[in-house]
Design an enzyme around this catalytic site. Structure first.
Site, mmCIF file in Angstrom:
data_model
loop_
_atom_site.group_PDB
_atom_site.id
_atom_site.type_symbol
_atom_site.label_atom_id
_atom_site.label_comp_id
_atom_site.label_asym_id
_atom_site.label_seq_id
_atom_site.Cartn_x
_atom_site.Cartn_y
_atom_site.Cartn_z
ATOM 1 N N CYS A 40 3.337 4.266 5.512
ATOM 2 C CA CYS A 40 1.972 4.487 4.868
ATOM 3 C C CYS A 40 1.087 3.590 5.730
ATOM 4 C CB CYS A 40 2.126 3.854 3.574
ATOM 5 S SG CYS A 40 0.399 3.658 2.625
ATOM 6 N N HIS A 41 -0.378 4.075 5.652
ATOM 7 C CA HIS A 41 -1.629 3.362 6.274
ATOM 8 C C HIS A 41 -1.592 2.114 5.773
ATOM 9 C CE1 HIS A 41 -4.773 4.504 9.193
ATOM 10 N NE2 HIS A 41 -5.089 3.332 9.039
ATOM 11 N N THR A 42 -1.156 1.656 4.687
ATOM 12 C CA THR A 42 -1.255 0.237 4.229
ATOM 13 C C THR A 42 -0.350 -0.803 4.953
ATOM 14 O OG1 THR A 42 -2.129 1.027 1.990
ATOM 15 C CG2 THR A 42 -1.491 -1.176 2.124
ATOM 16 N N HIS A 62 7.083 0.210 1.763
ATOM 17 C CA HIS A 62 6.916 0.187 0.179
ATOM 18 C C HIS A 62 6.925 1.628 -0.239
ATOM 19 C CE1 HIS A 62 2.823 0.971 1.811
ATOM 20 N NE2 HIS A 62 2.590 1.610 0.848
ATOM 21 N N GLU A 63 7.720 2.538 0.844
ATOM 22 C CA GLU A 63 7.767 3.967 0.158
ATOM 23 C C GLU A 63 9.276 4.242 0.432
ATOM 24 O OE1 GLU A 63 4.044 6.657 0.852
ATOM 25 O OE2 GLU A 63 5.574 7.149 2.498
ATOM 26 N N CYS A 92 6.780 -3.377 -16.433
ATOM 27 C CA CYS A 92 7.521 -4.236 -17.184
ATOM 28 C C CYS A 92 7.632 -3.952 -18.836
ATOM 29 C CB CYS A 92 7.095 -5.908 -17.182
ATOM 30 S SG CYS A 92 5.713 -6.374 -18.024
ATOM 31 N N CYS A 95 4.039 -6.958 -20.399
ATOM 32 C CA CYS A 95 2.772 -7.806 -20.111
ATOM 33 C C CYS A 95 1.464 -7.393 -20.798
ATOM 34 C CB CYS A 95 2.466 -8.076 -18.699
ATOM 35 S SG CYS A 95 1.702 -6.463 -17.979
ATOM 36 N N CYS A 98 0.698 -3.976 -19.428
ATOM 37 C CA CYS A 98 1.625 -2.775 -19.767
ATOM 38 C C CYS A 98 1.020 -2.259 -21.119
ATOM 39 C CB CYS A 98 2.909 -3.179 -19.403
ATOM 40 S SG CYS A 98 3.431 -2.715 -17.804
ATOM 41 N N CYS A 106 0.779 -3.487 -13.954
ATOM 42 C CA CYS A 106 1.453 -4.326 -14.617
ATOM 43 C C CYS A 106 1.207 -5.858 -13.877
ATOM 44 C CB CYS A 106 2.807 -4.140 -14.401
ATOM 45 S SG CYS A 106 4.154 -5.271 -14.746
ATOM 46 N N ARG A 110 2.985 -10.018 -10.164
ATOM 47 C CA ARG A 110 1.764 -9.757 -9.202
ATOM 48 C C ARG A 110 1.600 -10.939 -8.024
ATOM 49 N NH1 ARG A 110 -1.095 -9.284 -5.741
ATOM 50 N NH2 ARG A 110 -3.054 -8.234 -5.352
ATOM 51 N N CYS A 150 4.922 5.978 -2.675
ATOM 52 C CA CYS A 150 3.618 5.730 -2.553
ATOM 53 C C CYS A 150 2.626 7.041 -2.368
ATOM 54 C CB CYS A 150 3.319 4.766 -1.318
ATOM 55 S SG CYS A 150 1.393 4.263 -1.223
ATOM 56 N N ARG A 346 3.196 12.033 7.524
ATOM 57 C CA ARG A 346 4.011 10.873 7.376
ATOM 58 C C ARG A 346 5.331 10.978 8.401
ATOM 59 N NH1 ARG A 346 0.888 7.807 4.732
ATOM 60 N NH2 ARG A 346 1.647 7.176 2.721
HETATM 61 P P1 NAD Z 1 -3.943 8.313 7.174
HETATM 62 O O1 NAD Z 1 -3.947 7.600 8.508
HETATM 63 O O2 NAD Z 1 -2.522 9.144 7.044
HETATM 64 O O3 NAD Z 1 -5.018 9.273 7.081
HETATM 65 C C1 NAD Z 1 -6.279 8.777 7.000
HETATM 66 C C2 NAD Z 1 -7.157 10.252 7.097
HETATM 67 O O4 NAD Z 1 -8.740 9.724 7.173
HETATM 68 C C3 NAD Z 1 -7.015 10.662 8.557
HETATM 69 O O5 NAD Z 1 -6.877 12.302 8.348
HETATM 70 C C4 NAD Z 1 -8.297 10.330 9.504
HETATM 71 O O6 NAD Z 1 -8.574 11.232 10.308
HETATM 72 C C5 NAD Z 1 -9.242 10.228 8.055
HETATM 73 N N1 NAD Z 1 -10.502 9.411 8.747
HETATM 74 C C6 NAD Z 1 -10.504 8.399 9.144
HETATM 75 N N2 NAD Z 1 -11.782 7.924 9.648
HETATM 76 C C7 NAD Z 1 -12.544 8.796 8.603
HETATM 77 C C8 NAD Z 1 -13.971 9.283 8.501
HETATM 78 N N3 NAD Z 1 -14.901 8.125 8.858
HETATM 79 N N4 NAD Z 1 -14.291 10.266 7.933
HETATM 80 C C9 NAD Z 1 -13.349 11.254 7.290
HETATM 81 N N5 NAD Z 1 -12.051 11.004 7.656
HETATM 82 C C10 NAD Z 1 -11.649 9.976 8.183
HETATM 83 O O7 NAD Z 1 -3.594 7.180 5.937
HETATM 84 P P2 NAD Z 1 -3.039 7.316 4.382
HETATM 85 O O8 NAD Z 1 -1.661 6.917 4.514
HETATM 86 O O9 NAD Z 1 -3.459 8.741 4.075
HETATM 87 O O10 NAD Z 1 -4.004 6.062 3.846
HETATM 88 C C11 NAD Z 1 -5.242 6.660 3.595
HETATM 89 C C12 NAD Z 1 -5.982 5.246 2.869
HETATM 90 O O11 NAD Z 1 -5.194 5.207 1.467
HETATM 91 C C13 NAD Z 1 -5.550 3.921 3.403
HETATM 92 O O12 NAD Z 1 -6.520 3.070 3.506
HETATM 93 C C14 NAD Z 1 -4.405 3.369 2.637
HETATM 94 O O13 NAD Z 1 -4.473 1.921 2.922
HETATM 95 C C15 NAD Z 1 -4.815 3.656 1.421
HETATM 96 N N6 NAD Z 1 -3.917 3.802 0.265
HETATM 97 C C16 NAD Z 1 -4.119 3.515 -0.979
HETATM 98 C C17 NAD Z 1 -3.302 3.389 -1.897
HETATM 99 C C18 NAD Z 1 -3.774 3.028 -3.443
HETATM 100 O O14 NAD Z 1 -2.720 2.832 -4.292
HETATM 101 N N7 NAD Z 1 -4.991 2.855 -3.424
HETATM 102 C C19 NAD Z 1 -1.933 3.941 -1.792
HETATM 103 C C20 NAD Z 1 -1.667 4.348 -0.528
HETATM 104 C C21 NAD Z 1 -2.517 4.282 0.490
HETATM 105 N N1 AHE Z 2 -4.289 -6.936 -0.896
HETATM 106 C C1 AHE Z 2 -5.494 -6.195 -0.392
HETATM 107 C C2 AHE Z 2 -5.446 -4.881 -1.158
HETATM 108 C C3 AHE Z 2 -4.203 -3.803 -1.127
HETATM 109 C C4 AHE Z 2 -4.153 -2.751 -2.042
HETATM 110 O O1 AHE Z 2 -5.351 -2.512 -2.646
HETATM 111 N N2 AHE Z 2 -3.131 -2.298 -2.129
HETATM 112 C C5 AHE Z 2 -2.945 -1.412 -3.262
HETATM 113 C C6 AHE Z 2 -1.725 -0.433 -2.840
HETATM 114 S S1 AHE Z 2 -2.032 0.277 -1.301
HETATM 115 C C7 AHE Z 2 -0.694 1.061 -1.187
HETATM 116 O O2 AHE Z 2 -0.467 1.858 0.084
HETATM 117 C C8 AHE Z 2 -2.693 -1.805 -4.858
HETATM 118 O O3 AHE Z 2 -1.788 -1.441 -5.578
HETATM 119 N N3 AHE Z 2 -3.320 -2.643 -5.075
HETATM 120 C C9 AHE Z 2 -3.209 -3.421 -6.462
HETATM 121 C C10 AHE Z 2 -2.743 -4.751 -6.649
HETATM 122 O O4 AHE Z 2 -2.468 -5.284 -7.378
HETATM 123 O O5 AHE Z 2 -2.531 -5.321 -5.262
HETATM 124 C C11 AHE Z 2 -6.841 -6.865 -0.626
HETATM 125 O O6 AHE Z 2 -7.640 -6.085 -0.317
HETATM 126 O O7 AHE Z 2 -6.765 -7.802 -0.911
HETATM 127 ZN ZN ZN Z 3 1.342 3.060 0.512
#
Ligand code: NAD
Ligand code: AHE
Ligand code: ZN
Length: 351
Positions: A40-42, A62-63, A92, A95, A98, A106, A110, A150, A346
């Site tokens: 994942c991008h994260t 994490h995936e 859980c 908590c 939850c 949860c 954490r 994820c 992916r």
């Molecule tokens: P990815 O690299 O597969 O996709 C990112 C996309 O964004 C690409 O297609 C890229 O071209 C596009 N992009 C980049 N800059 C841009 C811009 N300025 N304008 C428009 N498009 C743009 O990444 P991903 O795996 O899809 O992850 C995307 C984001 O989501 C990451 O920041 C990741 O950390 C986050 N994420 C968050 C959670 C969550 O639970 N909140 C879960 C998973 C991933």
């Molecule tokens: N630790 C980072 C933030 C990272 C983050 O936001 N993680 C998401 C999942 S990304 C999955 O690809 C998340 O679940 N956050 C909730 C949590 O409790 O971490 C920071 O910026 O400090």
């Molecule tokens: Zn992820």
């Protein structure tokens, strides 16, 4: 025991494949043999040292999807042989969070989850708390269902759990990668009328259309004002919901400001670099736009993940076309290169 793992020894350095020691499961824990894991991008963001909570050395990932091989004392919800998906957001059911019924965040574990997301699926074997695995049906292929750990759940859940998009609504998705395409297919699933995708990579137009996107905006070189004007024209004055799946804080602002006056809601999914902050004129909120966020698509892992696996197996959502690359653990660094070059949706690592 010993297990093969891809270890992040230092920020910004390639992962190294090494044998590491792994203790057996303690009370309340389970050992899982990981069969497949997405990248994942994260993971890239943490490896690049951009996560304020990241620590090194660590085993990221994490995936994943795998099989329980051993359980510790007191474990009742899974047994050896069960197929499971590790959860970076555990459930859980005890908590405050939850029990609130208001969040999936949860808090039981954490403190440890923050550093590396608590799953370490870039290891052939890993040990997790029982509350951090979802038991899933055993006919789901590992190399595709791992993505539900994820990307799929985050994107689809952002639509169904967090935004609760209704039939006929208009949405816009920024960033059509591993997460954004799942937002698109979630919006298609719930019957959104207009699904606008915005990306700076023109190749992503065909990808978006494959999963239900109705209009594409190539944001490369365009100002915020230009992108907003295009979205407003396509959505009769503004989106009911917008989603940021880029992690870019400038894009997050655009996503908020293209929401409809009076009710439009923008959902932040993207994870921004440590130190970055979001900004907008308060007037945007005064005039009824809402700014929200979502982690793991608002999904309660042990409850919702098995259902999403069913959605996949019943053909309600697609996964197979999004898995663009399958690689052995030894080639895991190529998965990061493919992501950075915008060539993969992916990549999945097979053990
Ligand atoms: P990815 O690299 O597969 O996709 C990112 C996309 O964004 C690409 O297609 C890229 O071209 C596009 N992009 C980049 N800059 C841009 C811009 N300025 N304008 C428009 N498009 C743009 O990444 P991903 O795996 O899809 O992850 C995307 C984001 O989501 C990451 O920041 C990741 O950390 C986050 N994420 C968050 C959670 C969550 O639970 N909140 C879960 C998973 C991933
Ligand atoms: N630790 C980072 C933030 C990272 C983050 O936001 N993680 C998401 C999942 S990304 C999955 O690809 C998340 O679940 N956050 C909730 C949590 O409790 O971490 C920071 O910026 O400090
Ligand atoms: Zn992820």
């Amino acid at each position: 025991m010993k297990t093969r793992a891809a270890v992040a020894f230092e920020a910004k350095k390639p992962l190294e494949i090494v044998e590491v020691d792994l203790d057996g499961p303690k009370a309340g824990e389970v050992m899982v043999e990981i069969k497949a894991t997405g990248v994942c991008h994260t993971d890239a963001y943490t490896l690049d040292g951009l996560d304020s909570e990241g620590i090194f050395p660590s085993i990221l990932g994490h995936e994943g999807a795998g099989i329980v091989v051993e359980v510790g004392a007191g474990v009742t919800s899974v047994k050896p042989g069960d197929h499971v998906i590790p959860l970076y957001t555990p459930e859980c059911r005890q908590c405050k969070s939850c029990l609130s019924g208001k969040t999936n965040l949860c808090t039981a574990i954490r403190a440890t989850q923050g550093h590396y997301m608590g799953c370490s699926t870039f290891s052939n074997f890993t040990v997790l708390p029982e509350i951090a695995v979802a038991k899933v049906r055993d006919d789901a292929p590992f190399d595709t269902s791992c993505y539900i750990g994820c990307g799929v759940t985050t994107g689809v859940g952002a639509v169904t759990n967090t935004a609760k998009v209704q039939v006929g609504e208009k949405v816009v998705v920024f960033g059509l990668g591993g997460i954004g395409l799942n937002v698109i297919q979630g919006a298609r699933m719930v019957g959104a009328d207009v699904i606008v995708g915005v990306d700076i990579n023109p190749d992503r137009e065909a990808w978006g259309r494959k999963f239900g996107m109705t209009h594409f905006i190539n944001g490369a070189g365009k100002s915020r004002e230009d992108v907003i004007a295009e979205v407003l024209a396509l959505t009769d004055g503004g989106a009911d919901y917008s989603f940021d799946a880029t992690g870019n804080t400038e894009v997050m602002r655009t996503a908020l400001e293209c929401c409809h006056r009076g009710w439009g809601t923008s959902i932040i999914i993207g994870v921004a670099e440590a130190g970055k902050e979001i900004a907008t004129r308060p007037f945007q909120l005064v005039t009824g736009r809402n700014w929200r966020g979502t982690a793991f698509g608002g999904a309660k892992g042990r409850t919702d993940v098995p259902r999403i696996v069913d959605w996949y197996m019943n053909g309600k959502i697609e996964i197979d076309p999004m898995i663009t690359h399958r690689l052995p653990l030894e080639r895991i660094n190529e998965a990061f290169d493919l992501m950075h070059r915008g060539e993969s949706i992916r990549s999945v690592i097979l053990f």
